[in-house]
Design a protein around this motif. Structure first.
Motif, PDB file in Angstrom:
ATOM      1  N   GLY A   1       0.784  -1.221   0.000  1.00 44.62           N
ATOM      2  CA  GLY A   1       0.000   0.000   0.000  1.00 44.62           C
ATOM      3  C   GLY A   1       0.817   1.273   0.000  1.00 44.62           C
ATOM      4  O   GLY A   1       0.273   2.369  -0.192  1.00 44.62           O
ATOM      5  N   ARG A   2       2.137   1.143   0.208  1.00 49.74           N
ATOM      6  CA  ARG A   2       3.016   2.314   0.238  1.00 49.74           C
ATOM      7  C   ARG A   2       3.958   2.351  -0.963  1.00 49.74           C
ATOM      8  O   ARG A   2       4.273   3.424  -1.473  1.00 49.74           O
ATOM      9  CB  ARG A   2       3.861   2.334   1.519  1.00 49.74           C
ATOM     10  N   PHE A   3       4.428   1.161  -1.377  1.00 54.50           N
ATOM     11  CA  PHE A   3       5.436   1.081  -2.429  1.00 54.50           C
ATOM     12  C   PHE A   3       5.137  -0.081  -3.367  1.00 54.50           C
ATOM     13  O   PHE A   3       4.568  -1.099  -2.960  1.00 54.50           O
ATOM     14  CB  PHE A   3       6.842   0.861  -1.831  1.00 54.50           C
ATOM     15  N   ARG A   4       5.547   0.065  -4.595  1.00 53.07           N
ATOM     16  CA  ARG A   4       5.641  -1.048  -5.531  1.00 53.07           C
ATOM     17  C   ARG A   4       7.016  -1.671  -5.322  1.00 53.07           C
ATOM     18  O   ARG A   4       8.042  -0.979  -5.357  1.00 53.07           O
ATOM     19  CB  ARG A   4       5.510  -0.537  -6.965  1.00 53.07           C
ATOM     20  N   VAL A   5       7.064  -2.966  -5.077  1.00 48.04           N
ATOM     21  CA  VAL A   5       8.337  -3.640  -4.785  1.00 48.04           C
ATOM     22  C   VAL A   5       8.660  -4.616  -5.913  1.00 48.04           C
ATOM     23  O   VAL A   5       7.866  -5.504  -6.234  1.00 48.04           O
ATOM     24  CB  VAL A   5       8.294  -4.374  -3.436  1.00 48.04           C
ATOM     25  N   ILE A   6       9.835  -4.436  -6.486  1.00 49.36           N
ATOM     26  CA  ILE A   6      10.285  -5.228  -7.635  1.00 49.36           C
ATOM     27  C   ILE A   6      11.533  -5.981  -7.212  1.00 49.36           C
ATOM     28  O   ILE A   6      12.516  -5.381  -6.759  1.00 49.36           O
ATOM     29  CB  ILE A   6      10.577  -4.300  -8.831  1.00 49.36           C
ATOM     30  N   ARG A   7      11.489  -7.316  -7.362  1.00 45.75           N
ATOM     31  CA  ARG A   7      12.583  -8.162  -6.867  1.00 45.75           C
ATOM     32  C   ARG A   7      13.127  -9.041  -7.992  1.00 45.75           C
ATOM     33  O   ARG A   7      12.626 -10.154  -8.216  1.00 45.75           O
ATOM     34  CB  ARG A   7      12.086  -9.023  -5.710  1.00 45.75           C
ATOM     35  N   PRO A   8      14.125  -8.574  -8.707  1.00 46.37           N
ATOM     36  CA  PRO A   8      14.747  -9.436  -9.721  1.00 46.37           C
ATOM     37  C   PRO A   8      15.768 -10.374  -9.093  1.00 46.37           C
ATOM     38  O   PRO A   8      16.397 -10.050  -8.078  1.00 46.37           O
ATOM     39  CB  PRO A   8      15.443  -8.420 -10.638  1.00 46.37           C
ATOM     40  N   ASP A   9      15.916 -11.539  -9.688  1.00 47.93           N
ATOM     41  CA  ASP A   9      17.059 -12.409  -9.373  1.00 47.93           C
ATOM     42  C   ASP A   9      18.174 -12.085 -10.369  1.00 47.93           C
ATOM     43  O   ASP A   9      17.917 -11.938 -11.566  1.00 47.93           O
ATOM     44  CB  ASP A   9      16.673 -13.883  -9.499  1.00 47.93           C
ATOM     45  N   PHE A  10      19.384 -11.971  -9.868  1.00 50.35           N
ATOM     46  CA  PHE A  10      20.511 -11.658 -10.741  1.00 50.35           C
ATOM     47  C   PHE A  10      20.738 -12.762 -11.777  1.00 50.35           C
ATOM     48  O   PHE A  10      20.367 -13.921 -11.575  1.00 50.35           O
ATOM     49  CB  PHE A  10      21.793 -11.481  -9.924  1.00 50.35           C
ATOM     50  N   ARG A  11      21.371 -12.381 -12.857  1.00 47.83           N
ATOM     51  CA  ARG A  11      21.791 -13.318 -13.914  1.00 47.83           C
ATOM     52  C   ARG A  11      22.520 -14.515 -13.294  1.00 47.83           C
ATOM     53  O   ARG A  11      23.456 -14.369 -12.502  1.00 47.83           O
ATOM     54  CB  ARG A  11      22.727 -12.575 -14.860  1.00 47.83           C
ATOM     55  N   GLY A  12      22.073 -15.714 -13.644  1.00 41.22           N
ATOM     56  CA  GLY A  12      22.733 -16.919 -13.153  1.00 41.22           C
ATOM     57  C   GLY A  12      22.426 -17.270 -11.713  1.00 41.22           C
ATOM     58  O   GLY A  12      23.043 -18.176 -11.151  1.00 41.22           O
ATOM     59  N   GLN A  13      21.448 -16.580 -11.107  1.00 40.04           N
ATOM     60  CA  GLN A  13      21.089 -16.848  -9.717  1.00 40.04           C
ATOM     61  C   GLN A  13      19.572 -16.994  -9.586  1.00 40.04           C
ATOM     62  O   GLN A  13      18.818 -16.552 -10.451  1.00 40.04           O
ATOM     63  CB  GLN A  13      21.575 -15.731  -8.801  1.00 40.04           C
ATOM     64  N   GLY A  14      19.150 -17.601  -8.480  1.00 38.95           N
ATOM     65  CA  GLY A  14      17.724 -17.749  -8.228  1.00 38.95           C
ATOM     66  C   GLY A  14      17.023 -18.449  -9.380  1.00 38.95           C
ATOM     67  O   GLY A  14      17.471 -19.485  -9.876  1.00 38.95           O
ATOM     68  N   SER A  15      15.932 -17.845  -9.844  1.00 36.54           N
ATOM     69  CA  SER A  15      15.159 -18.424 -10.938  1.00 36.54           C
ATOM     70  C   SER A  15      15.456 -17.783 -12.283  1.00 36.54           C
ATOM     71  O   SER A  15      14.766 -18.071 -13.264  1.00 36.54           O
ATOM     72  CB  SER A  15      13.655 -18.296 -10.632  1.00 36.54           C
ATOM     73  N   SER A  16      16.458 -16.906 -12.342  1.00 39.93           N
ATOM     74  CA  SER A  16      16.853 -16.315 -13.615  1.00 39.93           C
ATOM     75  C   SER A  16      17.595 -17.336 -14.475  1.00 39.93           C
ATOM     76  O   SER A  16      18.045 -18.381 -13.982  1.00 39.93           O
ATOM     77  CB  SER A  16      17.735 -15.083 -13.386  1.00 39.93           C
ATOM     78  N   ALA A  17      17.727 -17.020 -15.753  1.00 40.89           N
ATOM     79  CA  ALA A  17      18.401 -17.936 -16.676  1.00 40.89           C
ATOM     80  C   ALA A  17      19.854 -18.153 -16.254  1.00 40.89           C
ATOM     81  O   ALA A  17      20.505 -17.228 -15.738  1.00 40.89           O
ATOM     82  CB  ALA A  17      18.356 -17.361 -18.088  1.00 40.89           C
ATOM     83  N   PRO A  18      20.384 -19.353 -16.447  1.00 39.85           N
ATOM     84  CA  PRO A  18      21.795 -19.602 -16.130  1.00 39.85           C
ATOM     85  C   PRO A  18      22.713 -18.687 -16.941  1.00 39.85           C
ATOM     86  O   PRO A  18      22.387 -18.288 -18.064  1.00 39.85           O
ATOM     87  CB  PRO A  18      21.996 -21.069 -16.532  1.00 39.85           C
ATOM     88  N   ALA A  19      23.843 -18.377 -16.355  1.00 39.29           N
ATOM     89  CA  ALA A  19      24.831 -17.564 -17.056  1.00 39.29           C
ATOM     90  C   ALA A  19      25.488 -18.390 -18.162  1.00 39.29           C
ATOM     91  O   ALA A  19      25.680 -19.602 -18.019  1.00 39.29           O
ATOM     92  CB  ALA A  19      25.882 -17.058 -16.078  1.00 39.29           C
ATOM     93  N   THR A  20      25.848 -17.723 -19.237  1.00 40.76           N
ATOM     94  CA  THR A  20      26.555 -18.396 -20.328  1.00 40.76           C
ATOM     95  C   THR A  20      28.043 -18.092 -20.293  1.00 40.76           C
ATOM     96  O   THR A  20      28.816 -18.710 -21.015  1.00 40.76           O
ATOM     97  CB  THR A  20      25.983 -17.947 -21.687  1.00 40.76           C
ATOM     98  N   GLU A  21      28.450 -17.134 -19.439  1.00 43.96           N
ATOM     99  CA  GLU A  21      29.851 -16.790 -19.315  1.00 43.96           C
ATOM    100  C   GLU A  21      30.451 -17.502 -18.102  1.00 43.96           C
ATOM    101  O   GLU A  21      29.742 -18.039 -17.260  1.00 43.96           O
ATOM    102  CB  GLU A  21      30.026 -15.265 -19.200  1.00 43.96           C
TER     103      GLU A  21
END
Length: 294
Positions: free
Chosen positions: A65-85
């Motif tokens: 009710g006060r803020f919009r909260v956006i939580r990305p997972d970093f590249r290659g971490q959490g549920s984000s795509a695996p790193a290619t480097e």
């Protein structure tokens, strides 16, 4: 301090209360949880290494009710795509997050940055200051890893790469991520058990991210370029990013306030949410009001 970490089931479940999706950014896909209220000032949360956006679950609840909260997972971490480097640098992460902010077409955002999230956040703000209105750093700093620590931790990771984080290695990792006082608290046990299991299950695909943090160059020269209000929380029990590293940030940023936390280690937002989150949100609210156009 009351409420250390909250209930593990709430941590597991609260991410489902938000809109979660994969967002194409540059050459990867980032997993992003977003509460979605376009009319509210946005907070972008940048997580610690080994953890993910779920570490900010209690902040999402408190910010409703006060803020919009956006939580990305970093590249290659959490549920984000695996790193290619082979190694994901802090600069790469900063460019990813700047591109995400632009992709989502966000107004100036506040950043809540834990541990490696702070390394990334300082690079973001120095590079694109017009995108940001406030910065909260939690158990973070901007130094590179000291040489002797780099050697020890490289050996530690080399061993764990083959057998995983189990036994003494898992206990060591937990002692890095959470302070001794917190680990001794019975009320913190559900939170600690939840994250201990997550650390134990660290996939090999996360190694490029691990190496990127371990080999990060210093960003201390960038501190003088940070002109937005900055709040720095530092746990007195933090052995990964000791208090003097946080003091360095507070000394180097023009408009910074340092808050020292007794009996708290490397992960203040999980170890002492009731102490950290209310003042962090009040600080962000004040900064958002000050930066809003007349």
């Amino acid at each position: 301090m009351d409420g250390a970490g909250g209930d593990a089931e709430q941590q597991e479940g609260s991410r489902s209360m938000t809109f979660a999706r994969g967002v194409p950014v540059r050459d990867t896909i980032l997993w992003v949880d977003d509460t979605g209220e376009a009319h509210l000032p946005p907070i972008v949360c940048l997580h610690s290494l080994w953890l993910d956006g779920g570490m900010f679950d209690a902040l999402v609840t408190a910010a409703k009710g006060r803020f919009r909260v956006i939580r990305p997972d970093f590249r290659g971490q959490g549920s984000s795509a695996p790193a290619t480097e082979d190694e994901v640098s802090m600069d790469c992460c900063a460019e990813d997050m700047i591109a995400l902010i632009e992709t989502l077409d966000l107004p100036p955002v506040s950043l809540a940055a834990a541990s490696m999230g702070g390394d990334v956040a300082v690079r973001m703000v120095a590079r694109r200051p017009e995108l940001f209105c406030a910065l909260v750093m939690l158990g973070s700093s901007v130094r590179g890893e000291p040489p002797e620590q780099l050697v020890r931790f490289t050996e530690f990771l080399d061993g764990a790469k083959e057998k995983g984080f189990v036994g003494d290695d898992l206990a060591m990792l937990m002692s890095i991520m959470f302070g001794a006082t917190t680990r001794a608290k019975p009320e913190a046990r559900p939170m600690l058990d939840y994250w201990s299991k997550r650390l134990e299950l660290t996939p090999r695909s996360q190694w490029p991210a691990l190496m990127g943090v371990l080999n990060r160059p210093t960003a201390v020269p960038l501190l003088s370029e940070i002109k937005i209000p900055t709040l720095v929380f530092s746990g007195e029990d933090d052995i990964a990013r000791p208090p003097e590293w946080s003091q360095e940030v507070a000394n180097g940023v023009e408009d910074a306030t340092l808050v020292s936390l007794k009996g708290v280690g490397h992960t203040p937002i999980l170890e002492a949410p009731d102490v950290v989150i209310p003042p962090a949100l009040d600080f962000i609210a004040q900064a958002a009001r000050t930066s809003a156009p007349a």
